[in-house]
Write a protein that holds these residues in place. Sequence first.
Motif, PDB file in Angstrom:
ATOM      1  N   UNK A  60      16.065  -9.417  -3.809  1.00 39.58           N
ATOM      2  CA  UNK A  60      14.936  -9.696  -4.693  1.00 39.58           C
ATOM      3  C   UNK A  60      13.845  -8.632  -4.596  1.00 39.58           C
ATOM      4  N   UNK A  61      13.749  -7.931  -3.467  1.00 37.70           N
ATOM      5  CA  UNK A  61      12.778  -6.844  -3.311  1.00 37.70           C
ATOM      6  C   UNK A  61      13.473  -5.505  -3.138  1.00 37.70           C
ATOM      7  N   UNK A  62      14.648  -5.368  -3.694  1.00 36.24           N
ATOM      8  CA  UNK A  62      15.440  -4.151  -3.526  1.00 36.24           C
ATOM      9  C   UNK A  62      14.868  -2.959  -4.268  1.00 36.24           C
ATOM     10  N   UNK A  63      15.401  -1.793  -3.939  1.00 32.82           N
ATOM     11  CA  UNK A  63      15.011  -0.552  -4.604  1.00 32.82           C
ATOM     12  C   UNK A  63      15.736  -0.467  -5.935  1.00 32.82           C
ATOM     13  N   UNK A  64      14.998  -0.142  -6.990  1.00 32.52           N
ATOM     14  CA  UNK A  64      15.589  -0.037  -8.330  1.00 32.52           C
ATOM     15  C   UNK A  64      15.320   1.355  -8.883  1.00 32.52           C
ATOM     16  N   UNK A  65      16.361   1.980  -9.403  1.00 33.23           N
ATOM     17  CA  UNK A  65      16.255   3.335  -9.924  1.00 33.23           C
ATOM     18  C   UNK A  65      15.504   3.327 -11.253  1.00 33.23           C
TER      19      UNK A  65
END
Length: 163
Positions: A88-93
């Motif tokens: 849910x708080x992951x890194x998104x490109x």
Amino acid sequence: MSANDKEKSKSGYISHGIASQNRKARFDYKILSTIEAGIVLKGVEVKSLRLGRATLSEAWAGERDGELCLFNAYIPEYQGGVLSRFDVRGTRKLLVKKKERNQIFGAINREGATVVPLDIHFNPRGLAKVTLGIAEGRQKHDKRHAIAARDWQRDKARLLRNK
């Protein structure tokens, strides 16, 4: 199913417009320029965004492995029966043109600027986009000045409206 029934079944979804907004960013930072970037999402993340449940208050953008990424943006899991799990708080490109990416990286390295996500919205084609602001942090006295200016504008508008 008629067209009217389809509208009723998806009435809670955001098809275009703002899905999430970081309202405090414009208070904490002086926005120098803005850039619109695409964002790489999974299908269930898009469904959760369409419900307007994302939070950008602690999010920031930066460089990772030569790419522009969005860090610490909270997009909760979709509760519609889909079993796909994601961070849910992951890194998104983030997807930007090479010239814009170089401009952002140059501002970070040269001027010490911060890249702050201002909002996540859906464009008229229904694609998720992030508005990034290249910003400088405000000092406490700058924030007080901003509050005073905002209050004066509100009072001035009220006086002119009542005349």
